[in-house]
Design an enzyme around this catalytic site. Structure first.
Site, PDB file in Angstrom:
ATOM      1  N   LEU A 158       1.159  -7.918  -2.124  1.00  0.00           N
ATOM      2  CA  LEU A 158      -0.085  -7.163  -2.302  1.00  0.00           C
ATOM      3  C   LEU A 158      -0.568  -6.588  -0.970  1.00  0.00           C
ATOM      4  O   LEU A 158      -0.155  -7.048   0.091  1.00  0.00           O
ATOM      5  CB  LEU A 158      -1.132  -8.108  -2.909  1.00  0.00           C
ATOM      6  CG  LEU A 158      -0.685  -8.659  -4.267  1.00  0.00           C
ATOM      7  CD1 LEU A 158      -1.416  -9.952  -4.615  1.00  0.00           C
ATOM      8  CD2 LEU A 158      -0.895  -7.607  -5.357  1.00  0.00           C
ATOM      9  N   PRO A 159      -1.490  -5.595  -1.035  1.00  0.00           N
ATOM     10  CA  PRO A 159      -1.872  -4.911   0.207  1.00  0.00           C
ATOM     11  C   PRO A 159      -2.524  -5.809   1.259  1.00  0.00           C
ATOM     12  O   PRO A 159      -2.148  -5.766   2.424  1.00  0.00           O
ATOM     13  CB  PRO A 159      -2.869  -3.842  -0.272  1.00  0.00           C
ATOM     14  CG  PRO A 159      -2.590  -3.647  -1.722  1.00  0.00           C
ATOM     15  CD  PRO A 159      -2.083  -4.962  -2.221  1.00  0.00           C
ATOM     16  N   THR A 210       0.929  -9.873   3.692  1.00  0.00           N
ATOM     17  CA  THR A 210       0.416 -10.294   5.005  1.00  0.00           C
ATOM     18  C   THR A 210      -1.098 -10.394   4.897  1.00  0.00           C
ATOM     19  O   THR A 210      -1.770  -9.375   4.686  1.00  0.00           O
ATOM     20  CB  THR A 210       0.796  -9.260   6.085  1.00  0.00           C
ATOM     21  OG1 THR A 210       2.209  -9.115   6.097  1.00  0.00           O
ATOM     22  CG2 THR A 210       0.329  -9.716   7.460  1.00  0.00           C
ATOM     23  N   LYS A 253       3.824 -14.648  11.795  1.00  0.00           N
ATOM     24  CA  LYS A 253       4.027 -13.196  11.632  1.00  0.00           C
ATOM     25  C   LYS A 253       3.048 -12.407  12.503  1.00  0.00           C
ATOM     26  O   LYS A 253       3.434 -11.442  13.169  1.00  0.00           O
ATOM     27  CB  LYS A 253       3.878 -12.821  10.158  1.00  0.00           C
ATOM     28  CG  LYS A 253       3.487 -11.388   9.972  1.00  0.00           C
ATOM     29  CD  LYS A 253       4.269 -10.588   9.023  1.00  0.00           C
ATOM     30  CE  LYS A 253       3.934  -9.124   9.310  1.00  0.00           C
ATOM     31  NZ  LYS A 253       4.432  -8.180   8.423  1.00  0.00           N
TER      32      LYS A 253
HETATM   33  P1  NAD Z   1       1.489  -1.034  -0.912  1.00  0.00           P
HETATM   34  O1  NAD Z   1       0.040  -0.700  -0.831  1.00  0.00           O
HETATM   35  O2  NAD Z   1       2.506   0.062  -0.909  1.00  0.00           O
HETATM   36  O3  NAD Z   1       1.764  -1.926  -2.224  1.00  0.00           O
HETATM   37  C1  NAD Z   1       0.895  -2.885  -2.744  1.00  0.00           C
HETATM   38  C2  NAD Z   1       0.953  -2.821  -4.268  1.00  0.00           C
HETATM   39  O4  NAD Z   1       0.083  -3.836  -4.801  1.00  0.00           O
HETATM   40  C3  NAD Z   1       0.495  -1.490  -4.852  1.00  0.00           C
HETATM   41  O5  NAD Z   1       1.483  -0.991  -5.737  1.00  0.00           O
HETATM   42  C4  NAD Z   1      -0.795  -1.836  -5.583  1.00  0.00           C
HETATM   43  O6  NAD Z   1      -1.028  -1.034  -6.723  1.00  0.00           O
HETATM   44  C5  NAD Z   1      -0.540  -3.284  -5.958  1.00  0.00           C
HETATM   45  N1  NAD Z   1      -1.759  -4.014  -6.268  1.00  0.00           N
HETATM   46  C6  NAD Z   1      -2.960  -3.997  -5.630  1.00  0.00           C
HETATM   47  N2  NAD Z   1      -3.833  -4.811  -6.234  1.00  0.00           N
HETATM   48  C7  NAD Z   1      -3.182  -5.370  -7.282  1.00  0.00           C
HETATM   49  C8  NAD Z   1      -3.565  -6.288  -8.306  1.00  0.00           C
HETATM   50  N3  NAD Z   1      -4.802  -6.780  -8.354  1.00  0.00           N
HETATM   51  N4  NAD Z   1      -2.658  -6.613  -9.233  1.00  0.00           N
HETATM   52  C9  NAD Z   1      -1.405  -6.091  -9.190  1.00  0.00           C
HETATM   53  N5  NAD Z   1      -0.984  -5.212  -8.262  1.00  0.00           N
HETATM   54  C10 NAD Z   1      -1.869  -4.857  -7.325  1.00  0.00           C
HETATM   55  O7  NAD Z   1       1.760  -2.045   0.291  1.00  0.00           O
HETATM   56  P2  NAD Z   1       3.186  -2.407   0.945  1.00  0.00           P
HETATM   57  O8  NAD Z   1       3.510  -1.454   2.022  1.00  0.00           O
HETATM   58  O9  NAD Z   1       4.160  -2.649  -0.161  1.00  0.00           O
HETATM   59  O10 NAD Z   1       2.831  -3.788   1.669  1.00  0.00           O
HETATM   60  C11 NAD Z   1       2.648  -4.997   0.937  1.00  0.00           C
HETATM   61  C12 NAD Z   1       2.369  -6.105   1.927  1.00  0.00           C
HETATM   62  O11 NAD Z   1       3.475  -6.235   2.823  1.00  0.00           O
HETATM   63  C13 NAD Z   1       1.137  -5.867   2.808  1.00  0.00           C
HETATM   64  O12 NAD Z   1       0.446  -7.073   2.958  1.00  0.00           O
HETATM   65  C14 NAD Z   1       1.720  -5.366   4.116  1.00  0.00           C
HETATM   66  O13 NAD Z   1       0.899  -5.685   5.228  1.00  0.00           O
HETATM   67  C15 NAD Z   1       3.027  -6.145   4.166  1.00  0.00           C
HETATM   68  N6  NAD Z   1       4.094  -5.489   4.942  1.00  0.00           N
HETATM   69  C16 NAD Z   1       4.320  -4.155   4.831  1.00  0.00           C
HETATM   70  C17 NAD Z   1       5.336  -3.564   5.579  1.00  0.00           C
HETATM   71  C18 NAD Z   1       5.616  -2.089   5.462  1.00  0.00           C
HETATM   72  O14 NAD Z   1       6.341  -1.560   6.305  1.00  0.00           O
HETATM   73  N7  NAD Z   1       5.095  -1.392   4.444  1.00  0.00           N
HETATM   74  C19 NAD Z   1       6.119  -4.344   6.430  1.00  0.00           C
HETATM   75  C20 NAD Z   1       5.894  -5.718   6.497  1.00  0.00           C
HETATM   76  C21 NAD Z   1       4.868  -6.289   5.741  1.00  0.00           C
END
Ligand code: NAD
Length: 304
Positions: free
Chosen positions: A72-73, A103, A178
């Site tokens: 999740l975000p 994260t 992390k």
């Molecule tokens: P993102 O925003 O692309 O994806 C998050 C997803 O969660 C979205 O599809 C959203 O609709 C869904 N969501 C939100 N609330 C929800 C709920 N209540 N129920 C169900 N689904 C829900 O984010 P991301 O880039 O995939 O990152 C996810 C996590 O990974 C974050 O915590 C981020 O910090 C971490 N992260 C990201 C990266 C990167 O490069 N993108 C790298 C390492 C870690």
């Protein structure tokens, strides 16, 4: 098929964004019975097209799951998905194992894990390093907090999405490890940008200066693998206008989490705080979506 895989054959995956979607696809390819949920229906459709079962709610997604994975975000989303009245802890089946790879704030990760334990679930925090490319290539690093015994059961599943699975300590330790890494990375990226900009402003060739530092005591990953100055390296974000890679917005998020963790234990992190402020300034100038190495633009612009 191993015994562990049979034990955790039914997996619910919640949060199918930039990271979660390719991670879930890798589990689907590996032959697990996958049920997926996201608040965005289009995200669910992608996985359903690949053979997963789509669910219309968290409760439906987790009802039969041996293992619940979430991606999740941010902190508030994990809190809501796990702790709300119709969330994972209320709806998961008895004895299910829970893994949050988002994260988030370490204290919140501990709070969720404590509530999960009180309700009879085993839970790990398992944030990842490696970005979208790592999620697609199943080469992520999972940084895990929680019990070693639980991790041993979950490890075969994580290995379908990542190359390295590292145990950091008890609940919340994955989140702390992390953000320690990412705080240092942010600081190193800014420091590398400053050093290169200073050298170039004094008439040095940035390639020559980079190769000198790479053989000297200032060498580091940002300089050698991910050089922030355009023209020094090929196949890095600085060579393509800082498009793609790890967004400045995401770096700022992790630097903010590092500050929260530091304040909670009164640890001094003056450079981490300065890095966070600089990234916020960079984002305010409209660069949030650019790769985090674009902080070089801020450093070089401020010099003029
Ligand atoms: P993102 O925003 O692309 O994806 C998050 C997803 O969660 C979205 O599809 C959203 O609709 C869904 N969501 C939100 N609330 C929800 C709920 N209540 N129920 C169900 N689904 C829900 O984010 P991301 O880039 O995939 O990152 C996810 C996590 O990974 C974050 O915590 C981020 O910090 C971490 N992260 C990201 C990266 C990167 O490069 N993108 C790298 C390492 C870690």
């Amino acid at each position: 098929m191993t015994t562990e895989k049979k034990q955790l054959q039914n997996i619910a995956f919640i949060g199918l964004g930039n990271m979660g979607s390719p991670m879930a696809l890798n589990l689907q390819k590996a032959g697990y019975n996958l049920t997926v949920f996201d608040v965005v229906p289009e995200a669910v459709k992608v996985l359903v097209a690949a053979g997963a079962r789509g669910a219309a709610s968290i409760a439906e997604a987790v009802a039969a799951a041996d293992l619940v994975m979430t991606m999740l975000p941010a902190t508030q989303h994990s809190k809501q998905v796990y702790l709300s009245e119709d969330g994972v802890l209320a709806a998961a089946k008895k004895g299910a194992t829970l893994v949050d790879s988002s994260t988030i704030n370490a204290d919140t990760a501990r709070e969720i894990a404590a509530e999960a334990t009180a309700k009879g679930f085993e839970m790990l925090d398992a944030p990842v390093s490696g970005g979208v490319a790592g999620a697609q290539a199943a080469s992520l690093t999972f940084i895990v907090g929680g019990s070693v015994r639980t991790l041993a059961r979950v490890q075969p599943v994580l290995e379908k999405m990542g190359k390295n699975v590292m145990h950091a300590g008890g609940p919340g330790a994955g989140q702390i490890a992390k953000i320690c890494n990412n705080m240092l990375l942010g600081i190193l990226m800014i420091g590398t940008s400053e050093a290169l900009n200073l050298g170039v402003a004094n008439g040095l060739d940035p390639k020559v200066l980079s190769s000198i530092i790479a053989k000297s005591s200032g060498r580091n990953w940002a300089l050698e693998i991910y050089n922030p100055m355009p023209g020094v390296m090929e196949n890095v974000p600085s060579a393509r206008g800082y498009i793609g890679g790890f967004g400045s917005q995401l770096m700022a998020k992790d630097l903010g989490l590092a500050q929260e963790a530091a304040q909670a234990v009164h640890a001094a992190t003056p450079l981490g705080a300065a890095a966070w402020q600089l990234y916020q300034k960079h984002i305010d100038a409209g660069n949030g979506k650019l790769d985090f190495s674009s902080i070089f633009k801020l450093v070089s612009t401020d010099s003029k």
